[in-house]
Design an enzyme around this catalytic site. Structure first.
Site, PDB file in Angstrom:
ATOM      1  N   MET A 168       0.823  -1.207   0.000  1.00  0.00           N
ATOM      2  CA  MET A 168       0.000   0.000   0.000  1.00  0.00           C
ATOM      3  C   MET A 168       0.861   1.262   0.000  1.00  0.00           C
ATOM      4  O   MET A 168       0.566   2.223  -0.700  1.00  0.00           O
ATOM      5  CB  MET A 168      -0.942   0.008   1.212  1.00  0.00           C
ATOM      6  CG  MET A 168      -1.967  -1.090   1.192  1.00  0.00           C
ATOM      7  SD  MET A 168      -2.972  -1.097  -0.311  1.00  0.00           S
ATOM      8  CE  MET A 168      -4.031   0.304  -0.053  1.00  0.00           C
ATOM      9  N   ASP A 187      10.792   3.509   6.196  1.00  0.00           N
ATOM     10  CA  ASP A 187      10.540   2.096   6.520  1.00  0.00           C
ATOM     11  C   ASP A 187      11.627   1.639   7.477  1.00  0.00           C
ATOM     12  O   ASP A 187      12.449   2.460   7.906  1.00  0.00           O
ATOM     13  CB  ASP A 187      10.474   1.258   5.220  1.00  0.00           C
ATOM     14  CG  ASP A 187       9.597   0.013   5.401  1.00  0.00           C
ATOM     15  OD1 ASP A 187       9.912  -0.801   6.292  1.00  0.00           O
ATOM     16  OD2 ASP A 187       8.608  -0.144   4.668  1.00  0.00           O
ATOM     17  N   VAL A 245       2.451  -2.447   9.180  1.00  0.00           N
ATOM     18  CA  VAL A 245       1.718  -3.700   9.438  1.00  0.00           C
ATOM     19  C   VAL A 245       0.414  -3.474  10.227  1.00  0.00           C
ATOM     20  O   VAL A 245       0.346  -2.587  11.081  1.00  0.00           O
ATOM     21  CB  VAL A 245       2.587  -4.722  10.207  1.00  0.00           C
ATOM     22  CG1 VAL A 245       3.539  -5.414   9.268  1.00  0.00           C
ATOM     23  CG2 VAL A 245       3.322  -4.057  11.356  1.00  0.00           C
ATOM     24  N   GLU A 246      -0.546  -4.353   9.941  1.00  0.00           N
ATOM     25  CA  GLU A 246      -1.876  -4.219  10.548  1.00  0.00           C
ATOM     26  C   GLU A 246      -1.867  -4.826  11.958  1.00  0.00           C
ATOM     27  O   GLU A 246      -2.330  -5.955  12.165  1.00  0.00           O
ATOM     28  CB  GLU A 246      -2.903  -4.917   9.634  1.00  0.00           C
ATOM     29  CG  GLU A 246      -4.355  -4.729  10.026  1.00  0.00           C
ATOM     30  CD  GLU A 246      -4.913  -3.356   9.676  1.00  0.00           C
ATOM     31  OE1 GLU A 246      -4.125  -2.417   9.446  1.00  0.00           O
ATOM     32  OE2 GLU A 246      -6.139  -3.233   9.650  1.00  0.00           O
ATOM     33  N   LYS A 251       1.185  -0.282  15.674  1.00  0.00           N
ATOM     34  CA  LYS A 251       0.724   1.021  15.185  1.00  0.00           C
ATOM     35  C   LYS A 251       0.707   2.034  16.340  1.00  0.00           C
ATOM     36  O   LYS A 251       1.112   3.183  16.160  1.00  0.00           O
ATOM     37  CB  LYS A 251      -0.664   0.901  14.542  1.00  0.00           C
ATOM     38  CG  LYS A 251      -0.638   0.223  13.153  1.00  0.00           C
ATOM     39  CD  LYS A 251      -1.856   0.585  12.332  1.00  0.00           C
ATOM     40  CE  LYS A 251      -2.182  -0.342  11.178  1.00  0.00           C
ATOM     41  NZ  LYS A 251      -1.569  -0.023   9.890  1.00  0.00           N
ATOM     42  N   SER A 273      -6.960  -1.112   7.442  1.00  0.00           N
ATOM     43  CA  SER A 273      -8.161  -1.580   6.762  1.00  0.00           C
ATOM     44  C   SER A 273      -9.173  -2.124   7.757  1.00  0.00           C
ATOM     45  O   SER A 273     -10.283  -2.465   7.369  1.00  0.00           O
ATOM     46  CB  SER A 273      -7.818  -2.631   5.717  1.00  0.00           C
ATOM     47  OG  SER A 273      -6.974  -3.606   6.248  1.00  0.00           O
ATOM     48  N   HIS A 294      -8.488   5.370   4.163  1.00  0.00           N
ATOM     49  CA  HIS A 294      -8.388   3.987   3.685  1.00  0.00           C
ATOM     50  C   HIS A 294      -8.399   3.914   2.162  1.00  0.00           C
ATOM     51  O   HIS A 294      -9.438   4.046   1.536  1.00  0.00           O
ATOM     52  CB  HIS A 294      -9.555   3.175   4.286  1.00  0.00           C
ATOM     53  CG  HIS A 294      -9.507   1.720   3.941  1.00  0.00           C
ATOM     54  ND1 HIS A 294     -10.633   0.944   3.827  1.00  0.00           N
ATOM     55  CD2 HIS A 294      -8.467   0.904   3.683  1.00  0.00           C
ATOM     56  CE1 HIS A 294     -10.279  -0.279   3.510  1.00  0.00           C
ATOM     57  NE2 HIS A 294      -8.979  -0.337   3.410  1.00  0.00           N
ATOM     58  N   ASN A 297      -6.610  -1.358  -2.771  1.00  0.00           N
ATOM     59  CA  ASN A 297      -5.522  -1.978  -3.513  1.00  0.00           C
ATOM     60  C   ASN A 297      -6.001  -2.447  -4.887  1.00  0.00           C
ATOM     61  O   ASN A 297      -7.026  -3.114  -4.937  1.00  0.00           O
ATOM     62  CB  ASN A 297      -5.021  -3.181  -2.685  1.00  0.00           C
ATOM     63  CG  ASN A 297      -3.764  -3.794  -3.234  1.00  0.00           C
ATOM     64  OD1 ASN A 297      -3.071  -3.212  -4.044  1.00  0.00           O
ATOM     65  ND2 ASN A 297      -3.484  -5.007  -2.798  1.00  0.00           N
ATOM     66  N   GLU A 306     -11.930   5.687   1.645  1.00  0.00           N
ATOM     67  CA  GLU A 306     -12.861   5.807   2.765  1.00  0.00           C
ATOM     68  C   GLU A 306     -12.199   6.731   3.801  1.00  0.00           C
ATOM     69  O   GLU A 306     -11.059   6.472   4.206  1.00  0.00           O
ATOM     70  CB  GLU A 306     -13.125   4.442   3.408  1.00  0.00           C
ATOM     71  CG  GLU A 306     -14.027   3.541   2.588  1.00  0.00           C
ATOM     72  CD  GLU A 306     -14.300   2.191   3.274  1.00  0.00           C
ATOM     73  OE1 GLU A 306     -15.358   1.617   3.020  1.00  0.00           O
ATOM     74  OE2 GLU A 306     -13.446   1.707   4.044  1.00  0.00           O
ATOM     75  N   ASN A 344     -15.430  -3.175   3.148  1.00  0.00           N
ATOM     76  CA  ASN A 344     -15.049  -4.524   3.562  1.00  0.00           C
ATOM     77  C   ASN A 344     -16.119  -5.174   4.424  1.00  0.00           C
ATOM     78  O   ASN A 344     -16.331  -6.377   4.360  1.00  0.00           O
ATOM     79  CB  ASN A 344     -13.724  -4.498   4.321  1.00  0.00           C
ATOM     80  CG  ASN A 344     -12.553  -4.286   3.383  1.00  0.00           C
ATOM     81  OD1 ASN A 344     -12.679  -4.506   2.178  1.00  0.00           O
ATOM     82  ND2 ASN A 344     -11.431  -3.836   3.909  1.00  0.00           N
TER      83      ASN A 344
HETATM   84  P1  NAI Z   1       3.027  -4.645   3.784  1.00  0.00           P
HETATM   85  O1  NAI Z   1       3.423  -5.751   4.692  1.00  0.00           O
HETATM   86  O2  NAI Z   1       3.159  -4.840   2.310  1.00  0.00           O
HETATM   87  O3  NAI Z   1       3.856  -3.338   4.149  1.00  0.00           O
HETATM   88  C1  NAI Z   1       4.081  -2.895   5.445  1.00  0.00           C
HETATM   89  C2  NAI Z   1       5.394  -2.135   5.455  1.00  0.00           C
HETATM   90  O4  NAI Z   1       5.529  -1.471   6.682  1.00  0.00           O
HETATM   91  C3  NAI Z   1       6.609  -3.024   5.264  1.00  0.00           C
HETATM   92  O5  NAI Z   1       7.440  -2.506   4.260  1.00  0.00           O
HETATM   93  C4  NAI Z   1       7.288  -2.959   6.634  1.00  0.00           C
HETATM   94  O6  NAI Z   1       8.694  -3.101   6.572  1.00  0.00           O
HETATM   95  C5  NAI Z   1       6.876  -1.575   7.078  1.00  0.00           C
HETATM   96  N1  NAI Z   1       7.002  -1.330   8.502  1.00  0.00           N
HETATM   97  C6  NAI Z   1       6.789  -2.177   9.516  1.00  0.00           C
HETATM   98  N2  NAI Z   1       7.045  -1.559  10.689  1.00  0.00           N
HETATM   99  C7  NAI Z   1       7.445  -0.291  10.398  1.00  0.00           C
HETATM  100  C8  NAI Z   1       7.857   0.823  11.147  1.00  0.00           C
HETATM  101  N3  NAI Z   1       7.959   0.743  12.454  1.00  0.00           N
HETATM  102  N4  NAI Z   1       8.177   1.966  10.515  1.00  0.00           N
HETATM  103  C9  NAI Z   1       8.113   2.041   9.180  1.00  0.00           C
HETATM  104  N5  NAI Z   1       7.737   1.002   8.407  1.00  0.00           N
HETATM  105  C10 NAI Z   1       7.406  -0.145   8.996  1.00  0.00           C
HETATM  106  O7  NAI Z   1       1.534  -4.267   4.181  1.00  0.00           O
HETATM  107  P2  NAI Z   1       0.401  -3.560   3.307  1.00  0.00           P
HETATM  108  O8  NAI Z   1      -0.415  -4.588   2.652  1.00  0.00           O
HETATM  109  O9  NAI Z   1       0.986  -2.483   2.506  1.00  0.00           O
HETATM  110  O10 NAI Z   1      -0.508  -2.930   4.457  1.00  0.00           O
HETATM  111  C11 NAI Z   1      -0.159  -1.764   5.141  1.00  0.00           C
HETATM  112  C12 NAI Z   1      -1.407  -1.195   5.791  1.00  0.00           C
HETATM  113  O11 NAI Z   1      -2.388  -0.930   4.807  1.00  0.00           O
HETATM  114  C13 NAI Z   1      -2.066  -2.120   6.799  1.00  0.00           C
HETATM  115  O12 NAI Z   1      -2.592  -1.357   7.840  1.00  0.00           O
HETATM  116  C14 NAI Z   1      -3.180  -2.755   5.987  1.00  0.00           C
HETATM  117  O13 NAI Z   1      -4.260  -3.192   6.771  1.00  0.00           O
HETATM  118  C15 NAI Z   1      -3.595  -1.599   5.114  1.00  0.00           C
HETATM  119  N6  NAI Z   1      -4.266  -1.942   3.875  1.00  0.00           N
HETATM  120  C16 NAI Z   1      -3.854  -2.993   3.108  1.00  0.00           C
HETATM  121  C17 NAI Z   1      -4.519  -3.299   1.933  1.00  0.00           C
HETATM  122  C18 NAI Z   1      -4.057  -4.425   1.078  1.00  0.00           C
HETATM  123  O14 NAI Z   1      -4.811  -4.862   0.195  1.00  0.00           O
HETATM  124  N7  NAI Z   1      -2.851  -4.921   1.248  1.00  0.00           N
HETATM  125  C19 NAI Z   1      -5.689  -2.524   1.483  1.00  0.00           C
HETATM  126  C20 NAI Z   1      -5.984  -1.387   2.320  1.00  0.00           C
HETATM  127  C21 NAI Z   1      -5.317  -1.140   3.470  1.00  0.00           C
END
Ligand code: NAI
Length: 547
Positions: A168, A187, A245-246, A251, A273, A294, A297, A306, A344
């Site tokens: 995302m 990151d 991360v979720e 968070k 999400s 929100h 993807n 949202e 969702n």
């Molecule tokens: P992802 O696992 O692809 O990316 C998360 C990133 O955050 C990783 O690069 C990780 O290294 C980084 N990270 C972890 N701890 C950190 C920190 N302390 N400081 C900085 N970076 C850090 O996850 P994704 O899928 O991108 O999801 C991210 C958020 O978006 C979650 O809250 C998820 O629920 C939400 N989301 C995801 C969707 C999806 O379809 N994947 C859709 C809508 C929302």
């Protein structure tokens, strides 16, 4: 139009109802000249002079292809094939428009206009046409919606920062840089940041392939994205978007830490999400500037955002995120802070229902085909593979935990995710086995498909469970009105616009018939189909979602 600019160019514009700018109109000969706004005073008299002197002749353009009957027939054939490919049989108007042109091209103007009028009149009065008109009006209304009732001016966002360069995060960084808003990506290590850049570059390459981006522009835009492992640069961000991360604890920790590195009026937005915005704001010193933003993807293709205020979020924050989303080319819709938010919360019961059908030994391919025929961009199993079975399971579980008894979480979904560890397309295997562009059924989960459910039952179980949840969302005030709910489902899930959205579809079926069918399913399948209070009330007072 065909008389002026010829068949080939008009057939690109008419069936699609395409909007073009003045320069393009001049290029294809649709207008005689195009004067930039700043030069009108100076150049208009000159142009009028030219007309009066007889130097501007009416344009008549055409390509050689339309002059010969066989090549002309070929143009029409190809155009109709292309339209069918896009419209999948659901949109009759573009095909009709081409047929009218085919029958009248080169003939008598009055007779041609008469036929056009007759065919237009037949299409204009259909429910389908009215649904599309409603969708248009709602999108216009949403463009004017500021997200707040008060007259609060949004803050201008000139700089942004981002936490998390994942799936995302990459998409979000692309969206900001695409609109020339510099964004600082943070990151936890350089590999993760590298992946973020790779993702952004891939989006650009995809756009370049289809002629929507050029190398020079791409370089410029890519330069808008900078990166760091620490919070440097966060102090002059107007908005920080969090996409890590979720996990509530992680968070909490990161958001509280971030707050120490940003200016007093910087807005903090989470892309969560599923986690409650109010709960996420607990450790923050200034929860009033915290909000849910929100994205869906893939961020570059999905138009919906949202916007979820928490209990303490102030109007300035809401208005700013609304204005920012629009600036990013998205449509923001305000929704309430509940499990699954809006889209969702409504979509997952549908996907879960499909897996419950599979538990009853229905056929994966048949269910997918029926829902595709209904008009959805893809069936529920294909969708689950695209989204990721892990994501589906986790969200379904969150909904189960929040809404309890009335949600029946599919045990098979748990087995597929937890025991079989199938993740869907990203890992090559889910309900289908994915091999490049090909996919075939995965025998590990497919079963025999011996239970052949009637098409109408598949559609009703899939769609009415969503209608029921939609009614509950309206009842709880999660969304302001049915029009917005319908638009959110169209933009967030690809729900077919020609059906006007979930509520509009329920109106067309009849709320009485919807409730009767839900009761029938409740008796057969259990509490998850118990009609929402709002629906029952609507039947009693003979109301519809749309007035
Ligand atoms: P992802 O696992 O692809 O990316 C998360 C990133 O955050 C990783 O690069 C990780 O290294 C980084 N990270 C972890 N701890 C950190 C920190 N302390 N400081 C900085 N970076 C850090 O996850 P994704 O899928 O991108 O999801 C991210 C958020 O978006 C979650 O809250 C998820 O629920 C939400 N989301 C995801 C969707 C999806 O379809 N994947 C859709 C809508 C929302």
């Amino acid at each position: 139009m065909p008389k002026i600019i010829g068949l080939v160019e008009s057939l690109k514009l008419i069936p699609a109802g395409k909007i073009i700018d003045g320069m393009k109109a001049e290029k294809i000969g649709l207008v005689d000249t195009c004067i930039p706004e700043g030069y009108v005073k100076e150049q208009l008299p000159q142009f009028i002079g030219k007309i009066l002197a007889g130097k501007v002749k009416p344009q008549r353009r055409s390509s050689w292809m339309e002059k010969f009957p066989p090549t002309r027939a070929y143009i029409f054939k190809k155009t109709k094939e292309q339209i069918e490919k896009n419209a999948k049989g659901h949109y009759p108007a573009p095909v009709k428009a081409v047929e009218v042109i085919e029958k009248t091209y080169g003939g008598d103007l009055v007779a041609g206009l008469k036929l056009e009028r007759e065919e237009f009149a037949k299409l204009a009065v259909t429910d389908l046409s009215k649904n599309l008109i409603q969708v248009f009006f709602t999108s216009e209304a949403l463009k004017k919606d500021s997200g707040v009732k008060s007259k609060t001016e949004p803050k201008e966002v000139k700089n942004a920062a981002l936490l998390g360069a994942g799936v995302m995060g990459g998409g979000i960084a692309w969206a900001f840089s695409n609109k020339d808003i510099p964004i600082r990506m943070k990151d936890i290590n350089w590999d993760a940041i590298g992946l973020g850049y790779k993702h952004i570059a891939e989006i650009w390459q995809g756009l370049k392939k289809i002629g929507k981006a050029r190398d020079g522009d791409i370089d410029n835009k890519m330069n808008k994205v900078s990166s760091a492992l620490d919070y440097s640069g966060f102090d002059h961000a107007d908005v920080v978007v969090e996409a890590i991360v979720e996990n509530m604890d992680v968070k909490h920790k990161i958001l509280a830490e971030t707050e120490k590195h940003i200016a007093a009026d910087t807005i903090l937005a989470s892309n969560t999400s599923s986690l409650s915005i109010t709960k996420l704001s607990a450790p923050l010193a200034k929860p009033e500037r915290f909000i849910g933003m929100h994205f869906f993807n893939p961020v570059n293709r999905m138009p919906l955002v949202e916007v979820i205020p928490g209990e303490k979020t102030d109007d300035k924050t809401i208005a700013t995120i609304f204005a920012l989303s629009k600036k990013l080319g998205k449509t923001p819709i305000r929704v309430g802070d509940c499990a699954g938010f809006l889209v969702n919360r409504i979509l997952l019961p549908y996907m879960n229902e499909a897996v419950l059908m599979l538990e009853e030994n229905a056929s994966i391919e048949h269910v997918d085909k029926v829902m595709y025929k209904f008009g959805l961009p893809m069936g529920p199993f294909t969708l689950a593979d695209e989204v990721g079975i892990d994501v589906c399971y986790k969200v379904a579980k969150i909904l189960k935990d929040a809404y309890g008894e009335r949600v029946k979480l599919s045990e098979l979904l748990r087995v597929i995710y937890e025991d079989k560890k199938l993740l869907g397309k990203k890992a090559g295997k889910g309900f289908y086995i994915h091999d490049g562009k090909d996919k075939k059924l995965n025998p590990e989960v497919a079963g025999t498909g011996a239970n052949h459910l009637p098409d109408a039952e598949i559609v009703d179980r899939c769609i009415l469970i969503m209608v029921n949840e939609a009614a509950m969302c309206l009842e709880e005030g999660i969304i302001e009105k049915p029009e917005y709910l319908d638009m959110a489902m169209i933009m967030g899930t690809g729900f077919p616009p020609f059906r006007g959205g979930l509520c509009r579809y329920a109106d067309a079926v009849g709320i009485g018939a919807v409730v009767a069918r839900l009761k029938e399913f409740e008796a057969r399948y259990g509490a998850r189909f118990k009609p929402a209070v709002l629906l029952v009330k609507m039947v009693a007072s003979n109301e519809k979602f749309y007035r």
